[in-house]
Design an enzyme around this catalytic site. Structure first.
Site, PDB file in Angstrom:
ATOM      1  N   HIS A 257      -2.843   0.515   5.285  1.00  0.00           N
ATOM      2  CA  HIS A 257      -3.647   0.128   6.449  1.00  0.00           C
ATOM      3  C   HIS A 257      -2.857   0.280   7.737  1.00  0.00           C
ATOM      4  CE1 HIS A 257      -1.520  -3.745   6.881  1.00  0.00           C
ATOM      5  NE2 HIS A 257      -1.626  -3.879   5.562  1.00  0.00           N
TER       6      HIS A 257
ATOM      7  N   CYS B  10       1.562  -4.842   1.084  1.00  0.00           N
ATOM      8  CA  CYS B  10       0.769  -3.676   1.490  1.00  0.00           C
ATOM      9  C   CYS B  10       1.657  -2.637   2.170  1.00  0.00           C
ATOM     10  CB  CYS B  10      -0.351  -4.092   2.429  1.00  0.00           C
ATOM     11  SG  CYS B  10      -1.702  -4.959   1.599  1.00  0.00           S
TER      12      CYS B  10
END
Length: 340
Positions: free
Chosen positions: A139, A155
């Site tokens: 992301h 992440c």
């Protein structure tokens, strides 16, 4: 440790400043992961060429280098800096796929469903989300200063403009390979092979000269590396390139011979053992005379590392062959043309 971290977050947020905001953003990203214990090093899988070839797109993320590479039809087309998990919340290694894609995602705390951060500048996911399974994803970010470091809760963060670009390229179903590989060997278009060593951010992978030599053997240049230089490069582990030599795949009559010609300076060398084996010829190495004998032919030999080599200009005498680099970067062996 968890309570110390939370106390630190409260303090930094209270005093304000860019650093406090960055830390607060990473807490928002996936707060529930902080409660997990630090995992041991997972089994390491290093992708070979077969996993970065073929058709379609493939993403390979190296946690040690903090780089995300995009391959299209086996060719690396993009390389992005990323931020990955902190030492106590490491990004998992393994094989994944892009399962979902969202533009301008909202962020919801999985432990506190009432906590939702809408799209906007306060959203730690940035403007793009590519989920790869569970709570993990690739992301954007609203903390660009974290890129290139071990800063997330698992992440893979990208600069927001990079996340937008990647999002526009890859479809759902794109394979994602995450590895922890401190030694990386890359070959440039002109054949130059360079070694990169990265810090052991997770404490998962020790390195020694043997590991570096094994990595260099992929392009056949391991015998042209100085052990002292490799040891110093490993000690530094700063991600800088260490050029070794130029490497060209050897072929003849359209057939790949599965070894390499190596250019060291102005000279091109071929490894004696696989060369003579390819043409089903016996050979002997005389270490005292520094010569290679095959049948009645005797040529100069050159010991390099663990191997013995002959120079390209000795091919005609040794095997009645000539060799040169072709336009595709391969070293082509041919029978010399007869003089008219």
């Amino acid at each position: 440790m968890r309570y110390v971290l939370i106390s630190l977050l409260i303090f930094l947020t209270a005093i304000g400043g860019g650093y406090a905001f960055s830390v607060f953003a990473e807490e928002l990203e996936s707060r529930f992961l902080l409660a997990n214990p630090v995992p041991a090093a997972p089994p390491q899988h290093e992708p070979d060429e077969s996993e970065t070839t073929g058709t379609g797109f493939r993403i390979v993320i190296n946690l040690a280098s903090r780089r995300l590479a995009l391959y299209e039809n086996g060719i690396q087309t993009k390389l992005y800096p990323v931020a990955v998990g902190k030492e106590w919340t490491p990004t998992p290694t393994g094989r994944f796929v892009v399962e979902e894609k969202q533009e301008d995602p909202a962020w919801a705390d999985p432990k506190r469903e009432e906590t939702v951060v809408p799209p906007g500048e306060d959203n730690p996911l940035g403007t793009r989300w590519m989920g790869i399974g569970g709570y993990y994803g690739i992301h954007g970010t609203n903390a660009p200063s974290s890129i290139g470091d071990y800063m997330s809760n698992g992440c893979i963060r990208m600069f927001d403009e990079d996340a937008q670009e990647l999002f526009s390229i890859v479809p759902t179903g794109t394979p994602v390979e995450i590895v922890y590989q401190r030694v990386v060997v890359e070959k440039q278009a002109d054949g130059t092979v360079s070694l990169y060593c990265y810090p052991d951010g997770y404490g998962w992978q020790g390195l020694d000269v043997k590991d570096a030599l094994n990595a260099l053997s992929r392009y056949g240049v391991q015998d042209f590396a100085e052990p002292e230089s490799l040891a110093a490069h490993i000690e530094t582990s700063d991600g800088a390139p260490l050029p070794i030599a130029k490497s060209y795949p050897v072929r003849t009559n359209g057939t790949d011979l599965n070894f390499f010609a190596v250019q060291d300076g102005e000279e091109i060398y071929l490894p004696a053992a696989p060369l003579f084996h390819a043409f089903h010829l016996p050979w002997e190495w005389d270490a005292e005379k520094q010569t290679i004998k095959s049948g009645y032919r005797v040529v100069s030999g050159f010991p390099k590392g663990e191997g013995v080599y002959l120079k390209a200009d000795g091919l005609e005498k040794a095997l009645h062959l000539s060799g040169e680099r072709n336009e595709t970067g391969q070293f082509e062996l041919t029978a010399p043309k007869k003089k008219q």
